[in-house]
Design a protein around this motif. Structure first.
Motif, mmCIF file in Angstrom:
data_model
loop_
_atom_site.group_PDB
_atom_site.id
_atom_site.type_symbol
_atom_site.label_atom_id
_atom_site.label_comp_id
_atom_site.label_asym_id
_atom_site.label_seq_id
_atom_site.Cartn_x
_atom_site.Cartn_y
_atom_site.Cartn_z
ATOM 1 N N ASP A 1 8.720 0.357 9.905
ATOM 2 C CA ASP A 1 9.877 -0.326 10.501
ATOM 3 C C ASP A 1 10.304 -1.560 9.727
ATOM 4 O O ASP A 1 11.003 -2.430 10.270
ATOM 5 N N VAL A 2 9.899 -1.653 8.467
ATOM 6 C CA VAL A 2 10.180 -2.845 7.668
ATOM 7 C C VAL A 2 11.019 -2.461 6.447
ATOM 8 O O VAL A 2 10.691 -1.519 5.722
ATOM 9 N N TYR B 1 2.155 -0.914 1.022
ATOM 10 C CA TYR B 1 1.347 0.154 1.596
ATOM 11 C C TYR B 1 1.674 0.335 3.074
ATOM 12 O O TYR B 1 1.882 -0.633 3.805
ATOM 13 N N SER B 2 1.684 1.583 3.510
ATOM 14 C CA SER B 2 1.935 1.932 4.909
ATOM 15 C C SER B 2 0.613 2.217 5.611
ATOM 16 O O SER B 2 -0.067 3.206 5.298
ATOM 17 N N SER C 1 6.309 -2.821 12.678
ATOM 18 C CA SER C 1 7.298 -3.830 12.307
ATOM 19 C C SER C 1 6.655 -5.060 11.673
ATOM 20 O O SER C 1 7.338 -6.030 11.364
ATOM 21 N N ARG C 2 5.340 -5.022 11.477
ATOM 22 C CA ARG C 2 4.626 -6.154 10.890
ATOM 23 C C ARG C 2 4.366 -5.915 9.408
ATOM 24 O O ARG C 2 4.103 -4.788 8.993
ATOM 25 N N ALA C 3 4.422 -6.989 8.638
ATOM 26 C CA ALA C 3 4.106 -6.927 7.211
ATOM 27 C C ALA C 3 3.281 -8.148 6.846
ATOM 28 O O ALA C 3 3.560 -9.254 7.315
ATOM 29 N N LEU D 1 -0.956 -10.095 -12.350
ATOM 30 C CA LEU D 1 -1.080 -8.962 -11.436
ATOM 31 C C LEU D 1 -0.104 -9.131 -10.274
ATOM 32 O O LEU D 1 0.118 -10.239 -9.764
ATOM 33 N N ALA D 2 0.487 -8.019 -9.846
ATOM 34 C CA ALA D 2 1.532 -8.043 -8.823
ATOM 35 C C ALA D 2 0.955 -8.297 -7.438
ATOM 36 O O ALA D 2 -0.239 -8.083 -7.184
ATOM 37 N N ALA D 3 1.812 -8.724 -6.536
ATOM 38 C CA ALA D 3 1.435 -8.926 -5.136
ATOM 39 C C ALA D 3 1.354 -7.576 -4.425
ATOM 40 O O ALA D 3 1.942 -6.585 -4.863
ATOM 41 N N GLU D 4 0.610 -7.563 -3.302
ATOM 42 C CA GLU D 4 0.457 -6.358 -2.496
ATOM 43 C C GLU D 4 0.700 -6.689 -1.028
ATOM 44 O O GLU D 4 0.255 -7.733 -0.533
ATOM 45 N N VAL D 5 1.404 -5.804 -0.330
ATOM 46 C CA VAL D 5 1.773 -6.001 1.071
ATOM 47 C C VAL D 5 1.347 -4.779 1.873
ATOM 48 O O VAL D 5 1.504 -3.639 1.418
#
Length: 432
Positions: free
Chosen positions: A15-16, A32-33, A407-409, A398-402
Motif C-alpha cells: 500500500d506504499v 522489500y515487501s 501501509s507502513r514503510a 551501498l544503497a539504502a534498503e526499505v
C-alpha cells in the motif's frame, strides 16, 4: 506471486507508493515487501505439510536483519555459509539450534563459533573438513552434529555458475563414496551423524532434476538411518522464480513464460517429492533462498541521462552493477518498468549504470517505454542476490534498503556515507 502492483498509473509496494519512497530515501533504493516474504514462506511450508519438515532460509540470498527477522518470526530455520551469517541470524533474533552451517571452506574459528553457539548441524563438504570438525569438537570437549553433503551427480539444467550437483562442481562428496565416509566417521567419538544433505543447484524451473536426485539419494538416506540413526534428510533449495514478465505474474499451478517454459511452483514440487520422501520417516529440511526473497524486492533507480550513439540509445541510471551484479555476472534477465506509466511509444535501448565497465548494464536492446531524464524505474526481482552482492567499486556507497508492510514503510538499512567506505583505511607511517 508478489505485491508490487500499479494503482492507476503508479507502481506500489503493497500500500506504499514507490515514488514516495524514492523521494523520501533517495535512489538507488532496494524495497522489500514483507507480505510477499510471508506468503512465499507459508506457501512452501503448507505444500510440504504432509512431511515433518523445516524450511531453513538460505541467508546468502538476502541477509538484511529485517528480512531475517521475518523468517524467524515465521518459525523458519536458517542455512548459513559463514560465521558472519551466523552472527547476523543471531542478531536478528534467529535461534542457533535452527541453523545449518554449509560452505566448502569452514575455518577452525567458524567451526568453534558454531559449536559454541549450538547450531543444529554442519553440512560437511569434504573428508578433510570432517576431520577438522572432529578435531575442533575434541578440543572443545563436545560432540559436533554433522551431515555429509552428497553430490548425486545430477545435472540441474540451470546456469553453469549456479549448478552444484555434478562431479564438475566443488560441492559435496561423490555419491559412491558417502557410505564409506559415514562408516569411518562413525568411529570418531566427537562426531554425531545427525543427517544427510544434498543440493543440486539454484533457479531450477522444472521438477524433474529434483525428482531424479531424490530418487537416487533417498535409498541412501534410508540405509544411513538404519545403520547410524540419522534424523534428517536435507534436500537443499533451488526452486526458481519468475524473472520475465514478473510484474504480470499470477498464481496458477503453473506459470507460462513468454518463451514457453513452465515455472515450477511449491505445489507441483511437493506433489512430486512428498510421496518419495514420506516413507523415509525422516525430518526433511529445505534450504530455500531466492524463492522466498527474489520477487519480494525491487531496485528503484533514477534516469540520469538519455544518450544517443549512432543507432544506439542508452538509458543511463544511477544504479549500477554495484547494486545488482546479476546481469553482468550471469547475463541475467530482470524486468524493468517505470514507476509512473505514460502512454509513450516503445524504444529499443540499453539500460546501463555509471560504473566504468562495459559489462555494467541491466538490459541490452530491449524495447521499453520511452523515458525521460529524471524518471524513476524499478528493476524487478532484485530481492535475492542484489544487496548481498553489492560492492563499493568506483567508491560508490551501498544503497539504502526499505521494508514495507501494508501501509507502513521503514528504513532497514541506511545509505552508506561515502566516508565510511575508507573508514578502516589509513596512511602508512611514512606518509604522515
Amino acid at each position: 506471486m508478489h505485491f508490487f502492483r500499479y494503482r492507476g498509473n503508479e507502481l506500489f509496494c503493497e500500500d506504499v507508493s514507490l515514488v514516495h519512497l524514492a523521494r523520501r530515501y533517495g535512489t538507488p533504493l532496494y524495497v522489500y515487501s514483507q507480505r510477499t516474504l510471508e506468503q512465499n514462506f507459508r506457501r512452501l511450508d503448507e505444500a510440504m505439510a504432509p512431511l515433518r519438515h523445516l524450511p531453513c532460509y538460505a541467508v546468502k540470498a538476502n541477509s538484511n536483519l529485517a528480512v531475517l527477522r521475518v523468517m524467524a518470526d515465521l518459525g523458519g530455520g536458517f542455512d548459513v555459509v559463514s560465521g558472519g551469517e551466523l552472527q547476523r541470524v543471531l542478531a536478528a533474533g534467529g535461534k542457533a539450534e535452527r541453523c545449518i552451517f554449509a560452505g566448502v571452506a569452514k575455518t577452525e574459528k567458524e567451526i568453534a563459533q558454531a559449536l559454541r553457539a549450538g547450531i543444529y548441524c554442519f553440512n560437511v563438504e569434504s573428508v578433510p573438513e570432517l576431520e577438522r570438525i572432529d578435531r575442533v569438537a575434541a578440543d572443545l570437549g563436545t560432540v559436533a552434529p554433522v551431515a555429509v553433503r552428497v553430490n548425486p551427480d545430477v545435472a540441474a539444467r540451470t546456469h553453469a555458475k549456479i549448478t552444484t550437483g555434478t562431479y564438475q562442481n566443488k560441492f559435496g562428496i561423490a555419491f559412491e563414496q558417502v557410505e564409506g565416509v559415514y562408516a569411518r566417521a562413525a568411529r570418531r567419538r566427537h562426531l554425531w551423524l545427525r543427517g544427510l544433505q544434498m543440493h543440486i543447484g539454484s533457479q531450477l524451473v522444472r521438477v524433474d532434476p529434483f525428482e531424479q536426485a531424490v530418487r537416487k539419494v533417498a535409498p541412501l538416506a534410508h540405509r544411513l538411518k538404519d545403520r547410524y540413526g540419522i534424523e534428517f534428510f536435507s534436500i537443499g533449495g533451488g526452486l526458481g522464480i519468475v524473472y520475465e514478465q514478473a510484474l504480470a505474474s499470477g498464481d496458477p499451478a503453473w506459470w507460462q513464460s513468454p518463451q514457453g517454459r513452465r515455472m515450477l511452483t511449491p505445489e507441483v514440487y511437493a506433489r512430486r517429492l512428498v510421496p518419495l520422501l514420506e516413507p523415509l520417516g525422516l525430518r526433511i529440511l529445505l534450504e530455500p533462498g531466492r524463492f522466498l526473497t527474489g520477487n519480494a524486492g525491487v531496485l528503484v533507480t533514477r534516469v540520469e541521462y538519455i544518450k544517443q550513439t549512432g543507432s544506439k540509445t542508452f538509458v543511463i541510471v544511477d544504479a549500477a552493477m554495484t547494486e545488482l551484479i546479476r546481469p553482468a555476472f550471469y547475463d541475467a534477465y530482470h524486468e524493468i518498468v517505470p514507476l509512473r506509466r505514460r502512454k509513450t511509444p516503445a524504444v529499443v535501448c540499453d539500460v546501463v549504470g555509471g560504473v566504468c565497465e562495459s559489462g555494467d548494464y541491466f538490459c541490452k536492446d530491449r524495447a521499453l517505454p520511452r523515458v525521460r531524464q529524471g524518471d524513476l524505474l524499478a528493476i524487478l526481482s532484485a530481492g535475492a542476490y542484489g544487496s548481498v552482492m553489492a560492492s563499493n567499486y568506483n567508491t560508490r556507497p551501498l544503497a539504502a534498503e526499505v521494508l514495507v508492510s501494508g501501509s507502513r514503510a521503514a528504513l532497514v538499512r541506511k545509505r552508506q556515507p561515502v566516508e565510511a567506505i575508507w573508514g578502516l583505511e589509513q596512511l602508512a607511517p611514512w606518509q604522515q
